[in-house]
Each structure stands twice: as C-alpha cells, then as structure tokens.
Design an enzyme around this catalytic site. Structure first.
Site, PDB file in Angstrom:
ATOM      1  CD  GLU A   1      15.279 -29.829  -3.698  1.00  0.00           C
ATOM      2  OE1 GLU A   1      16.369 -30.572  -4.019  1.00  0.00           O
ATOM      3  OE2 GLU A   1      14.921 -28.795  -4.025  1.00  0.00           O
TER       4      GLU A   1
ATOM      5  CB  SER B   1      19.685 -37.480  15.141  1.00  0.00           C
ATOM      6  OG  SER B   1      20.378 -38.489  14.460  1.00  0.00           O
TER       7      SER B   1
ATOM      8  CD  GLU C   1      -1.236  -2.465   1.965  1.00  0.00           C
ATOM      9  OE1 GLU C   1      -1.974  -3.068   2.489  1.00  0.00           O
ATOM     10  OE2 GLU C   1       0.004  -2.692   2.032  1.00  0.00           O
TER      11      GLU C   1
END
Length: 380
Positions: free
Chosen positions: A309, A237, A60
């Site tokens: 991916e 991990s 805007e």
C-alpha cells in the site's frame, strides 16, 4: 501418476478440506495453508484439521489427533489433503510418516508441493509403504483452488521471493488523492474492510517513505479478526522516518530497508533502532533501495505474500520493474479531476509499451468495485 477418477464423495471431502485450509489464513506463515479430512470406507468422518501456527501441528496431524480423540479406527481409511504431505524434518516430523503409521489405505492430494525438501517424496514414501496415492491433475478445479490459496508459498518456493499484491483505492478517473494529498475516504466501509482482509492474508505489508510521512499509517489489521499482525516493511532510502511515526508503535514490528552505508545508517537510524525497528541495507542506483534485493531478502525471511500500500512513485517503480504479481484495485464511483495518480509510469510513445493485465476477479463491494488483475501473458 495417472489422473485419478474421483467419486462425488471424494470431491465433497476434498472441498471440505479446502474449506478447512482457508481457516489457516493469517495463521500459518511461513508454512502453507493446508486442510485434511479423513473418512472411513463408508464415507463417515473420522477426523479433520488444518495447519496451525509455524512450529505447531500440520493439517494431517491435527486430523489424526481429531480421529484418535473420537476413538476412530483408521485402518483402511482415506485422507484428503490439499497439499502433498511433507517428507522432511523441519520444526515438526514428516506428515507422510504420520499417515503411514496410522494405517491408512488411501491418500488423495489436491496439489503437489514444490518445496525441494518435499517435491513428490511425500507421495513416493506413502506409495512405498503400500498406501494408494492419488494426485489431482494441475488443471482440476480443486487443484487450482489449492494453488490460489497457497500462491505466496508456491511463489517463494519456485522464485525465492514473495507473491507481490499491489493494493490501490482510486476514483473512476484513476486518482488516489486530491492534489493536496487528501484521500480519506475515496472508497466506502465495505471496501476498506475487504482491504484489511487482504492485509490479514499477507505475511507482510509494505509502504514507502512518502506514504509513511504524508499519511502516518499504521498498516495493521483492525477491521477483521486476526491471529497475528503482518510484518510491517518500509522502504526509506535515507532513513527519514520520524521516531514518532505510528509504524513504530505496537502491535507488530517494523523492518526498514535503506540505501545508506553503515556509518550513515548508524547516525541516522539510532532513534529508529531504539524504537524497535530493524534496519536493513539494500542500496540501489542513485541512492535508492534495490527493489529486487528487497524481495529476495523478504523471501529469505519466509514472507509468502507481500501486500503493498504505497503512493504513485513506489507503485510505478514496482510496476516498471515487473515486480507486481497482482493488482488489487478498488474503484469508487466518483470523479476527482486533478489529483495523484495510481502509479507514475512512462511517458511512453507507443501503446505497445503499455502494461497489460488480465482480470482474475471482479466483485461489487457496497458502492465500490473490486478488481483483481494479473499481468497478461503477452506482457510477461
């Protein structure tokens, strides 16, 4: 608010605003992609713009600046905005106040903003200031287009986590690589370029340690122009990533989610930290990473769309947990026979256990076929 009756001029102007909003892809995150067009009472263009990078002007304000630069008188004009003007002070002032101050007579909005800091307040404040406001019905074609353009932002506002898009390139018999891991290239150049366009659209690209070690990917955007690189995210991990991995190289940075305690992370992650990686502990069962906690953290960090991916193990874990919002599937017209699967799922004993999907889009790309699918309503 009653459903508005829009003229052909209104529809054309909102369509133009949506086209402007698409120019904000790859630029505005964590903010939504918004376009704005301002017309005078005779339908002449006074100003237009789209949202800029975070902390810079919204659509805007860009349209108002454009109009002022043209020397336009905005009194009595109509603004067409693809998402409800904001009503709160963030990095920039409220857009609804800027439209009010400009003296507009009417504002047409394609889609309400689910952000709790907005949520109808922008429209309410403009109405209170005497501006005629119109909001498209949710089922309106242009409202649906605005929703799709901002599906990541809307998901994060409503669920506190990103919209997860899982990309897979495979043969007709569902193989993503040969048994020895060779996968370059199953699909053609057009499909690979399109995949980079979807990377560009995402705020972050995620993979798992198996893919990182086997393929040494960069996960950056190279095949299409981009204003910024997506944040790279790795699930590792036990912090097994090599400090020489291309994921750690510029451009961009790397967040690594792991399942270790502080002492283990300090010992195993020292070299990764020295190469600029940020280590984030989100331990889950059996020494793995808690996938739901990862998505929650990415949501807190402002990630709207997450592009995944990865390999069959992580793909299967995300699908099994119901954490995938969309499949982006590229199918090549080849048969590979034995090889690596799209995802490790099951085994199931009944077809009722199968994960069912609905087609959103089906498009040819060179010799390949791109499918976009979302979970079928019955399986949610």
């Amino acid at each position: 608010m009653p459903e508005p009756t829009l003229s052909p001029q209104d529809l054309s102007a909102m369509r133009q605003a949506l086209e402007l909003a698409t120019q904000a892809i790859g630029l505005t995150d964590p903010n939504p992609r918004v376009g704005c067009v301002i017309l005078d009472a005779q339908g002449r263009l006074l100003g237009q713009g789209h949202t800029q990078a975070a902390g810079q002007a919204h659509a805007e304000v860009m349209a108002l600046r454009d109009a002022h630069g043209r020397g336009a008188d905005l009194r009595g004009a109509t603004a067409y905005v693809t998402l409800e003007p904001c009503a709160h002070h963030g990095r920039t002032p409220p857009c609804c106040d800027a439209l009010i101050a400009a003296g507009l007579a009417r504002v047409v909005v394609a889609l309400g903003d689910p952000n709790p800091q907005v949520g109808g307040q922008g429209l309410a404040r403009m109405r209170a200031a005497g501006i005629e406001t119109e909001l498209l019905a949710p089922a309106h074609e242009l409202a649906r287009e605005s929703r799709e353009l901002n599906i990541g932002f809307l998901t994060r506002m409503q669920r506190g986590r990103p919209f997860v898009r899982l990309k897979i390139a495979a043969s007709l018999d569902g193989r993503t690589a040969l048994p020895n891991g060779v996968s370059q290239w199953i699909t053609g150049a057009e499909a690979r370029r399109d995949g980079h366009a979807w990377r560009r659209r995402a705020a972050a690209v995620l993979t798992g340690i198996g893919t990182a070690r086997d393929d040494d990917p960069r996960l950056d955007v190279r095949e299409v122009p981009t204003a910024r690189q997506p944040q790279r995210v790795l699930l590792d991990s036990a912090l097994r990533l090599s400090a020489q991995a291309r994921l750690l190289q510029a451009p961009g940075s790397l967040w690594i989610f792991h399942g270790l305690d502080d002492a283990q992370a300090s010992r195993r992650g020292a070299a990764l930290r020295q190469h600029g990686a940020e280590l984030i502990a989100r331990p889950g069962p059996a020494g793995r990473v808690d996938l739901g906690a990862v998505l929650d953290e990415l949501g807190r960090r402002g990630i709207n769309e997450l592009h995944v991916e990865a390999g069959q193990t992580l793909n299967g874990a995300l699908l099994d947990a119901g954490l995938v919002d969309e499949l982006l599937l590229y199918l090549a017209p080849v048969l590979l026979g034995e090889g690596r699967a799209m995802a490790r799922l099951g085994p199931w004993t009944s077809l009722d256990q199968a994960l069912r999907w609905e087609r959103v889009d089906c498009s040819p790309l060179g010799a390949d076929l791109r499918l976009r699918l979302r979970p079928a309503a019955a399986s949610r």
